[in-house]
Every structure is written in structure tokens, then in C-alpha cells.
Design a protein around this motif. Sequence first.
Motif, PDB file in Angstrom:
ATOM      1  N   LEU A 137      37.036  43.570  42.073  1.00 17.55           N
ATOM      2  CA  LEU A 137      38.358  43.402  42.682  1.00 17.55           C
ATOM      3  C   LEU A 137      38.649  41.928  42.958  1.00 17.55           C
ATOM      4  N   ASN A 138      37.643  41.176  43.367  1.00 14.32           N
ATOM      5  CA  ASN A 138      37.828  39.727  43.573  1.00 14.32           C
ATOM      6  C   ASN A 138      38.111  39.024  42.247  1.00 14.32           C
ATOM      7  N   ARG A 166      41.677  39.698  41.276  1.00 14.99           N
ATOM      8  CA  ARG A 166      42.577  38.890  42.108  1.00 14.99           C
ATOM      9  C   ARG A 166      42.637  37.441  41.592  1.00 14.99           C
ATOM     10  N   ARG A 167      41.474  36.869  41.305  1.00 14.55           N
ATOM     11  CA  ARG A 167      41.424  35.473  40.830  1.00 14.55           C
ATOM     12  C   ARG A 167      41.965  35.328  39.408  1.00 14.55           C
ATOM     13  N   HIS A 227      45.730  37.297  39.262  1.00 16.87           N
ATOM     14  CA  HIS A 227      46.639  37.088  40.405  1.00 16.87           C
ATOM     15  C   HIS A 227      47.280  38.405  40.827  1.00 16.87           C
ATOM     16  N   VAL A 228      46.435  39.433  40.900  1.00 14.71           N
ATOM     17  CA  VAL A 228      46.881  40.779  41.243  1.00 14.71           C
ATOM     18  C   VAL A 228      45.984  41.318  42.349  1.00 14.71           C
ATOM     19  N   ASP A 229      46.597  41.825  43.396  1.00 10.57           N
ATOM     20  CA  ASP A 229      45.862  42.526  44.439  1.00 10.57           C
ATOM     21  C   ASP A 229      45.982  44.020  44.181  1.00 10.57           C
ATOM     22  N   ILE A 258      45.699  47.048  36.296  1.00 12.36           N
ATOM     23  CA  ILE A 258      46.022  45.617  36.425  1.00 12.36           C
ATOM     24  C   ILE A 258      47.443  45.363  35.928  1.00 12.36           C
ATOM     25  N   GLN A 305      50.083  46.845  38.303  1.00 13.46           N
ATOM     26  CA  GLN A 305      50.218  46.064  39.529  1.00 13.46           C
ATOM     27  C   GLN A 305      50.898  44.718  39.253  1.00 13.46           C
TER      28      GLN A 305
END
Length: 86
Positions: free
Chosen positions: A47-48, A51-52, A55-57, A78, A81
Motif C-alpha cells: 500500500l505504501n 501511494r508513492r 500517487h493513489v491512496d 489502482i 482509485q
Amino acid sequence: MQRSEVIEQVKHYIAEVILDGDDTDLNEATPLLEWGVINSLELVGLLNFIRRQFHVDIPSEKVTAEHLANLATIAELIMDQASEVR
């Protein structure tokens, strides 16, 4: 963002970080949870990475076996989102 690019980047992350560089038999349909490739500890790292890299939470309600079953479902999550952010 192309689906195939997302799959390749997630595959590379899983192979390098979780499988110590071994992507043998890892394809978009490999059952990652069923085979124990991803567990709760690896999930946090994945998940990290998402995100990196993208650029998706990923919201907690989307962190389910259905969405994390294989590379294809992860890529769809992904991309879904990412499109909601735009």
C-alpha cells in the motif's frame, strides 16, 4: 496510465521486495493471497508502494481479498482509485 504498465510495476515490486527477486510463475492471475505471497506485513509495504508510485491512496474499505487477489485486480483497484482522484 496503462493497465499493463501498472501490472508490470506492481509485479516488479512484489518480485523484488517480497519474493527476493524471484518472479518465477508470477503473472497477472497468480493468486497472491491464496498462495501466501502477500500477508498483512507485506500488505502495508504494498500500500505504501502504491501511494508513492501511483500517487493513489487505497481506502481501507477497498483493502479486501477481492481487490488484492492477483496483479490484475490490484491494477484495476489502482486505476479505479486514480480515476476517482481526477
